[in-house]
Design a protein around this motif. Sequence first.
Motif, mmCIF file in Angstrom:
data_model
loop_
_atom_site.group_PDB
_atom_site.id
_atom_site.type_symbol
_atom_site.label_atom_id
_atom_site.label_comp_id
_atom_site.label_asym_id
_atom_site.label_seq_id
_atom_site.Cartn_x
_atom_site.Cartn_y
_atom_site.Cartn_z
ATOM 1 N N MET A 96 25.983 52.287 36.697
ATOM 2 C CA MET A 96 26.149 53.376 35.653
ATOM 3 C C MET A 96 26.536 52.752 34.212
ATOM 4 S SD MET A 96 29.001 56.381 35.632
ATOM 5 C CE MET A 96 28.823 56.848 37.214
ATOM 6 N N ASN A 97 25.705 52.949 33.207
ATOM 7 C CA ASN A 97 25.965 52.335 31.948
ATOM 8 C C ASN A 97 27.017 53.004 31.335
ATOM 9 O OD1 ASN A 97 25.046 54.810 30.959
ATOM 10 N ND2 ASN A 97 22.909 54.085 30.545
ATOM 11 N N ASP A 98 27.420 52.254 30.035
ATOM 12 C CA ASP A 98 28.590 52.661 29.435
ATOM 13 C C ASP A 98 28.496 54.086 28.669
ATOM 14 O OD1 ASP A 98 30.051 50.555 30.052
ATOM 15 O OD2 ASP A 98 29.572 49.406 28.293
ATOM 16 N N GLU A 99 27.279 54.425 28.230
ATOM 17 C CA GLU A 99 26.957 55.760 27.468
ATOM 18 C C GLU A 99 27.273 56.844 28.620
ATOM 19 O OE1 GLU A 99 26.620 57.826 24.463
ATOM 20 O OE2 GLU A 99 26.666 55.720 24.329
ATOM 21 N N TRP A 145 28.722 52.102 41.700
ATOM 22 C CA TRP A 145 27.413 51.957 41.238
ATOM 23 C C TRP A 145 27.434 50.494 40.890
ATOM 24 C CZ3 TRP A 145 29.073 57.188 40.659
ATOM 25 C CH2 TRP A 145 28.318 57.931 41.015
ATOM 26 N N GLY A 146 28.286 49.861 41.116
ATOM 27 C CA GLY A 146 28.344 48.408 40.982
ATOM 28 C C GLY A 146 28.673 47.877 39.468
ATOM 29 N N ILE A 195 36.672 57.347 36.250
ATOM 30 C CA ILE A 195 35.294 57.276 36.214
ATOM 31 C C ILE A 195 35.009 55.488 36.476
ATOM 32 C CG2 ILE A 195 33.325 57.066 34.611
ATOM 33 C CD1 ILE A 195 34.027 59.955 35.686
ATOM 34 N N ARG A 196 35.968 54.983 35.702
ATOM 35 C CA ARG A 196 35.559 53.426 35.584
ATOM 36 C C ARG A 196 36.151 52.533 36.965
ATOM 37 N NH1 ARG A 196 33.685 52.226 30.906
ATOM 38 N NH2 ARG A 196 34.416 53.515 28.979
ATOM 39 N N ARG A 197 37.141 53.121 37.724
ATOM 40 C CA ARG A 197 37.609 52.472 38.743
ATOM 41 C C ARG A 197 36.848 53.124 40.179
ATOM 42 N NH1 ARG A 197 39.996 48.184 36.942
ATOM 43 N NH2 ARG A 197 41.502 48.633 35.357
ATOM 44 N N VAL A 198 36.982 54.323 40.125
ATOM 45 C CA VAL A 198 36.441 55.242 41.194
ATOM 46 C C VAL A 198 35.033 55.287 41.510
ATOM 47 C CG1 VAL A 198 36.611 57.018 42.844
ATOM 48 C CG2 VAL A 198 38.743 56.178 41.762
ATOM 49 N N LEU A 231 43.505 59.359 32.328
ATOM 50 C CA LEU A 231 43.042 59.634 33.559
ATOM 51 C C LEU A 231 41.507 59.731 33.955
ATOM 52 C CD1 LEU A 231 44.501 60.291 36.483
ATOM 53 C CD2 LEU A 231 44.437 62.801 35.645
ATOM 54 N N ALA A 232 40.997 60.494 33.155
ATOM 55 C CA ALA A 232 39.323 60.489 33.389
ATOM 56 C C ALA A 232 38.738 59.178 33.248
ATOM 57 C CB ALA A 232 38.942 61.386 32.139
#
Length: 73
Positions: free
Chosen positions: A1-4, A71-72, A63-66, A58-59
């Motif tokens: 998953m890309n940063d955008e 998606w690697g 998103i970043r951890r879970v 929290l979001a």
Amino acid sequence: MNDETQKRLITILSSGIAYFLAGRLADRFIKEPEVRGVRDDVKEALLKATFSLVSTVLASFIIRRVVGSRWGS
């Protein structure tokens, strides 16, 4: 998953979390007086800012951890 995509998901999720938190907790912290003053407006602004901060952190964590780890990213 890309940063955008992650940024978009964080924005959407944080808005939902803030809405939920504000709906559940705002009435506990702010008692509506008959006539609102500047102090009441400051309390409301600080409460909204706190909800926004907490929900964004929290979001981002979700998103970043879970989600991101699946998606690697």
